[in-house]
Design a protein around this motif. Sequence first.
Motif, PDB file in Angstrom:
ATOM      1  N   TYR A 177      -8.405   6.246  -1.497  1.00 16.90           N
ATOM      2  CA  TYR A 177      -9.513   5.647  -0.739  1.00 16.90           C
ATOM      3  C   TYR A 177     -10.327   6.740  -0.044  1.00 16.90           C
ATOM      4  N   HIS A 225      -9.793  -1.460   6.125  1.00 16.37           N
ATOM      5  CA  HIS A 225      -9.725  -1.527   4.664  1.00 16.37           C
ATOM      6  C   HIS A 225      -8.357  -2.017   4.184  1.00 16.37           C
ATOM      7  N   PHE A 226      -7.283  -1.505   4.794  1.00 16.16           N
ATOM      8  CA  PHE A 226      -5.941  -1.845   4.345  1.00 16.16           C
ATOM      9  C   PHE A 226      -5.314  -3.000   5.122  1.00 16.16           C
ATOM     10  N   ASP A 242      -2.540   5.298  -2.347  1.00 11.26           N
ATOM     11  CA  ASP A 242      -3.679   4.395  -2.152  1.00 11.26           C
ATOM     12  C   ASP A 242      -4.587   4.903  -1.030  1.00 11.26           C
ATOM     13  N   ILE A 243      -3.977   5.396   0.026  1.00  9.66           N
ATOM     14  CA  ILE A 243      -4.746   5.926   1.153  1.00  9.66           C
ATOM     15  C   ILE A 243      -5.504   7.176   0.725  1.00  9.66           C
ATOM     16  N   MET A 297       0.849  -1.175   0.000  1.00  9.29           N
ATOM     17  CA  MET A 297       0.000   0.000   0.000  1.00  9.29           C
ATOM     18  C   MET A 297       0.893   1.236   0.000  1.00  9.29           C
ATOM     19  N   SER A 305      -4.216  -3.181   8.227  1.00 13.21           N
ATOM     20  CA  SER A 305      -3.030  -2.730   8.949  1.00 13.21           C
ATOM     21  C   SER A 305      -3.440  -2.239  10.336  1.00 13.21           C
TER      22      SER A 305
END
Length: 78
Positions: free
Chosen positions: A9, A24-25, A5-6, A1, A27
């Motif tokens: 999103y 979602h990720f 990507d963050i 990621m 983590s």
Amino acid sequence: MALQDIQDYVARVGRASLRDLSLHFGSSPEAMRDMAGRLVRKGRLVLAVEEAACCGCKSKEGCASAEYYCLPQPSDAA
């Protein structure tokens, strides 16, 4: 990621809590807070805390449900 990507999103969903990002990720909240914090420092995201969303866990790191990120609005840049 990647950081992009963050940001993508958050742009897609409008605003995302730290808990949402973590789920979602896949983590930890601490790792997501660090990565999202980099985006905040770069001015690509805005951090806000919604006290009403706090789950009451008394976490020393902060409440993952109350801390959320969104894209900066034009008025935030001023």
